[in-house]
Design a protein around this motif. Structure first.
Motif, short mmCIF file in Angstrom:
data_model
loop_
_atom_site.label_atom_id
_atom_site.label_comp_id
_atom_site.label_asym_id
_atom_site.label_seq_id
_atom_site.Cartn_x
_atom_site.Cartn_y
_atom_site.Cartn_z
N LYS A 1 19.39 12.58 2.89
CA LYS A 1 18.42 12.91 4.01
C LYS A 1 17.66 14.30 3.52
O LYS A 1 16.36 14.57 3.79
N GLY A 2 18.51 15.43 3.28
CA GLY A 2 17.97 16.73 2.79
C GLY A 2 17.16 16.48 1.96
O GLY A 2 16.15 17.26 1.55
N TRP A 3 17.41 15.77 0.47
CA TRP A 3 16.52 15.71 -0.42
C TRP A 3 15.17 15.23 -0.07
O TRP A 3 14.13 15.47 -0.35
N LEU A 4 15.33 13.86 0.86
CA LEU A 4 13.94 13.35 1.13
C LEU A 4 13.03 14.40 2.08
O LEU A 4 11.78 14.24 1.81
N GLN A 5 13.54 15.21 2.99
CA GLN A 5 13.00 16.08 3.82
C GLN A 5 12.71 17.43 3.23
O GLN A 5 12.25 18.20 3.91
N ALA A 6 13.14 17.64 1.99
CA ALA A 6 12.88 18.98 1.26
C ALA A 6 11.65 19.48 1.21
O ALA A 6 11.21 20.76 1.23
N GLY A 7 10.52 18.60 1.27
CA GLY A 7 9.07 19.17 1.13
C GLY A 7 8.73 19.31 -0.36
O GLY A 7 9.46 18.95 -1.26
N VAL A 8 7.35 19.37 -0.51
CA VAL A 8 6.73 19.43 -1.98
C VAL A 8 6.12 20.66 -2.20
O VAL A 8 5.23 21.09 -1.08
N PRO B 1 5.50 19.60 4.05
CA PRO B 1 6.68 18.87 4.58
C PRO B 1 6.67 17.27 4.02
O PRO B 1 5.42 16.92 3.63
N THR B 2 7.77 16.68 3.81
CA THR B 2 7.79 15.17 3.64
C THR B 2 8.39 14.52 4.63
O THR B 2 9.75 14.38 4.79
N LYS B 3 7.73 14.06 5.62
CA LYS B 3 8.23 13.31 6.83
C LYS B 3 8.46 11.81 6.37
O LYS B 3 9.05 11.05 7.30
N GLU B 4 7.78 11.26 5.21
CA GLU B 4 7.92 9.72 5.03
C GLU B 4 7.90 9.52 3.53
O GLU B 4 7.40 10.56 2.96
N GLY B 5 8.35 8.72 3.16
CA GLY B 5 8.30 8.43 1.51
C GLY B 5 9.15 8.93 0.85
O GLY B 5 10.13 9.70 1.09
N THR B 6 9.37 8.67 -0.43
CA THR B 6 10.20 9.12 -1.43
C THR B 6 9.24 9.79 -2.59
O THR B 6 8.64 9.12 -3.17
N PRO B 7 9.41 10.98 -2.89
CA PRO B 7 8.69 11.78 -3.82
C PRO B 7 8.48 11.07 -5.09
O PRO B 7 9.52 10.90 -5.91
N GLN B 8 7.42 10.61 -5.47
CA GLN B 8 7.17 10.15 -7.07
C GLN B 8 7.52 11.13 -8.00
O GLN B 8 7.07 12.13 -7.81
N GLY B 9 8.12 10.62 -8.89
CA GLY B 9 8.74 11.48 -10.15
C GLY B 9 10.14 11.98 -9.91
O GLY B 9 10.84 12.35 -10.85
N GLY B 10 10.65 11.84 -8.60
CA GLY B 10 12.03 12.18 -8.39
C GLY B 10 12.80 11.21 -9.17
O GLY B 10 12.46 9.91 -8.92
N ALA C 1 0.90 -1.17 -0.03
CA ALA C 1 0.01 -0.03 -0.22
C ALA C 1 0.88 1.37 0.02
O ALA C 1 1.73 1.42 0.95
N LYS C 2 0.87 2.08 -0.87
CA LYS C 2 1.30 3.42 -1.16
C LYS C 2 2.88 3.55 -0.73
O LYS C 2 3.35 4.20 0.08
N CYS C 3 3.65 2.31 -1.50
CA CYS C 3 4.94 2.24 -1.17
C CYS C 3 5.95 3.22 -0.88
O CYS C 3 6.63 3.59 -0.12
N PHE C 4 5.70 4.27 -2.27
CA PHE C 4 6.72 5.42 -2.44
C PHE C 4 6.34 6.46 -1.35
O PHE C 4 7.04 7.17 -1.00
N ASP C 5 5.17 6.41 -0.86
CA ASP C 5 4.68 7.62 -0.07
C ASP C 5 4.95 7.17 1.35
O ASP C 5 4.88 8.14 2.31
N PRO D 1 12.72 5.70 -7.38
CA PRO D 1 12.88 4.06 -7.90
C PRO D 1 13.79 3.56 -7.06
O PRO D 1 14.00 2.37 -6.69
N LEU D 2 15.30 3.98 -7.49
CA LEU D 2 16.38 3.63 -6.58
C LEU D 2 16.43 3.31 -5.21
O LEU D 2 16.79 2.38 -4.72
N LEU D 3 15.98 4.36 -4.70
CA LEU D 3 15.75 4.34 -3.00
C LEU D 3 14.83 3.32 -2.58
O LEU D 3 14.91 2.86 -1.48
N ALA D 4 13.69 3.34 -3.24
CA ALA D 4 12.54 2.30 -2.86
C ALA D 4 13.18 0.93 -3.16
O ALA D 4 12.93 0.07 -2.20
N ASN D 5 13.70 0.60 -4.35
CA ASN D 5 14.56 -0.57 -4.46
C ASN D 5 15.45 -1.07 -3.40
O ASN D 5 15.64 -2.23 -2.76
N ARG D 6 16.18 -0.09 -2.85
CA ARG D 6 17.21 -0.18 -1.54
C ARG D 6 16.39 -0.50 -0.53
O ARG D 6 16.81 -1.21 0.37
#
Length: 238
Positions: A47-54, A62-71, A21-25, A75-80
């Protein structure tokens, strides 16, 4: 798809058809950063990129969790983050077991593509155990399996009303057939045939794309419309 075919072509199996469910988010930043195994400067940059916000218009969320889709790195970080799921599942089971004096491979076969995965096994109870292992492992990443889209099914026979599985826009099923169409192993008839076709959802999406193109080109000539539709059809078919 070849990995799935290879795992079931000689023997029908139960399949855990899983959906995260909503893996990337929802991926936990803490868990993800802990799995990177990189040097401090790179860790701080990610870490700064993940928390940079949208930005949505003039507002910053703010982005407190997830990897922003489209970034580009998502895909690389989700696979990791999901790396190790296969090992966690397979390491729980012995390589082989004996049933009625016959040795049978007992490790499940995990096929994963990004956040989509299926797990094939001979036994329904083992498939339920796989689901429990995956649920517990994903919880550490802040993730969970989506109940409405996660099911245990069988590639040949009906199991709890389900037959076959969908994966990456394909439907994988096996059908009982006579000797004229049956596959063989060492000269022995299997009695079934594995057939992989585009899923109903993929077909519906393709048909909708054709409808939209026809609507857009109401004033086009017949030859132009056919030419444009053929490009869509050929691309989808390929």
């Amino acid at each position: 798809m070849e990995a799935i075919f290879e795992s079931i072509k000689q023997k029908p199996k139960f399949v855990l058809d899983a959906d995260i469910a909503k893996c990337f988010d929802r991926i936990s930043h803490t868990a993800l950063l802990g799995k990177l195994q990189t040097f401090p400067v790179m860790r701080r940059a990610i870490k700064g990129w993940l928390q940079a916000g949208v930005m949505d218009g003039q507002e910053l969320f703010p982005t407190k969790e997830g990897t922003p889709q489209g970034g580009p790195l998502s895909p690389l970080l989700a696979n990791r983050a999901l790396h190790g799921l296969e090992t966690a599942i397979c390491s729980t089971f012995p390589r082989d077991t004996y049933i009625n004096g016959k040795r049978i491979r007992w490790k499940p076969q995990v096929i994963r593509y990004a956040d989509d995965f299926v797990v094939a096994h001979h036994d329904s109870e083992a498939s339920k155990e796989v689901q429990s292992i995956a649920t517990q492992w994903l919880r550490e990443l802040g993730l969970e399996l989506k109940p409405s889209k996660t099911r245990i099914t069988h590639t040949l026979h009906s199991y709890e009303g389900n037959v076959g599985c969908d994966f990456l826009g394909w439907t994988v099923r096996q059908y009982p057939v006579g000797k004229a169409h049956s596959g063989k192993v060492n000269g022995q008839l299997l009695g079934f045939k594995t057939i992989i076709t585009p899923s109903k959802a993929a077909q519906a999406e393709h048909q909708q794309a054709l409808r939209e193109k026809i609507q857009q080109e109401k004033t086009a000539t017949q030859s132009q419309l056919i030419h444009d539709l053929n490009k869509i059809i050929t691309g989808w078919t390929n």
